[in-house]
Write a protein that holds these residues in place. Sequence first.
Motif, PDB file in Angstrom:
ATOM      1  N   LEU A  51     -34.406  41.999 -57.333  1.00 25.29           N
ATOM      2  CA  LEU A  51     -34.762  42.719 -58.548  1.00 25.29           C
ATOM      3  C   LEU A  51     -35.243  41.704 -59.573  1.00 25.29           C
ATOM      4  O   LEU A  51     -34.633  40.649 -59.742  1.00 25.29           O
ATOM      5  CB  LEU A  51     -33.541  43.471 -59.091  1.00 25.29           C
ATOM      6  CG  LEU A  51     -32.924  44.478 -58.106  1.00 25.29           C
ATOM      7  CD1 LEU A  51     -31.530  44.889 -58.568  1.00 25.29           C
ATOM      8  CD2 LEU A  51     -33.822  45.694 -57.957  1.00 25.29           C
ATOM      9  N   ILE A  62     -34.549  45.682 -65.575  1.00 27.03           N
ATOM     10  CA  ILE A  62     -35.254  45.406 -64.328  1.00 27.03           C
ATOM     11  C   ILE A  62     -36.658  46.004 -64.395  1.00 27.03           C
ATOM     12  O   ILE A  62     -36.827  47.173 -64.738  1.00 27.03           O
ATOM     13  CB  ILE A  62     -34.487  45.989 -63.133  1.00 27.03           C
ATOM     14  CG1 ILE A  62     -33.098  45.350 -63.057  1.00 27.03           C
ATOM     15  CG2 ILE A  62     -35.240  45.755 -61.836  1.00 27.03           C
ATOM     16  CD1 ILE A  62     -32.151  46.095 -62.146  1.00 27.03           C
ATOM     17  N   ILE A  65     -39.717  44.555 -58.258  1.00 21.98           N
ATOM     18  CA  ILE A  65     -39.086  44.009 -57.053  1.00 21.98           C
ATOM     19  C   ILE A  65     -39.970  42.904 -56.482  1.00 21.98           C
ATOM     20  O   ILE A  65     -41.194  43.051 -56.417  1.00 21.98           O
ATOM     21  CB  ILE A  65     -38.887  45.121 -55.992  1.00 21.98           C
ATOM     22  CG1 ILE A  65     -37.823  46.109 -56.465  1.00 21.98           C
ATOM     23  CG2 ILE A  65     -38.499  44.526 -54.637  1.00 21.98           C
ATOM     24  CD1 ILE A  65     -37.672  47.325 -55.577  1.00 21.98           C
TER      25      ILE A  65
END
Length: 153
Positions: A51, A62, A65
């Motif tokens: 993350l 966040i 990815i």
Amino acid sequence: MNYWLMKTEPSVYGIDDLARSRKKTDHWDGIRNYQVRNMLRDDMQKGDLALFYHSSCPEPGIVGIVEIVRQAYPDHTAFDPKSKYFDDKSDPNNPRWLMVDVRLKKRFKRIISLKAMRSNPALTGMRILAKGNRLSITPVSAQQWQSIVDMLA
DNA sequence: GCCAACGTTGGC
DNA sequence: GCCAACGTTGGC
């Protein structure tokens, strides 16, 4: 295959910078903490997912990815006297500091804010949420990972 | 800018 | 090896 969370300050290097880099791949330099280095060296493998977390900014959280695409190798910024990460105690023949390469896999349409993470009971126990956590890279369990992904829906 | 929390340093 | 002092992190 492990899951991680990697922290960075967007004013220094954020997800936009990674998105702009060649093949959306870049090295993750500047780790100067032994616990983090050891995890990087011993536990982080090519193919692991992480993350991408923005810290020290108006809205921490966040934002995407990344995939680990190269295992730990010497952090060259430790040898560069002009770098702010220079460490004269890191011997090129026995490098003290390591880094990995990451590739941007997914950029979230909206941030999963720290606030939202704190209010999700499934994430209780996440290292990033622990009081006093200072590690820039922390392990994430498969369950926590799934809970984060679910928050995107 | 404040401050809690933690890592690192260095004198002893 | 202890531990006080100092530096850094990062949310607020």
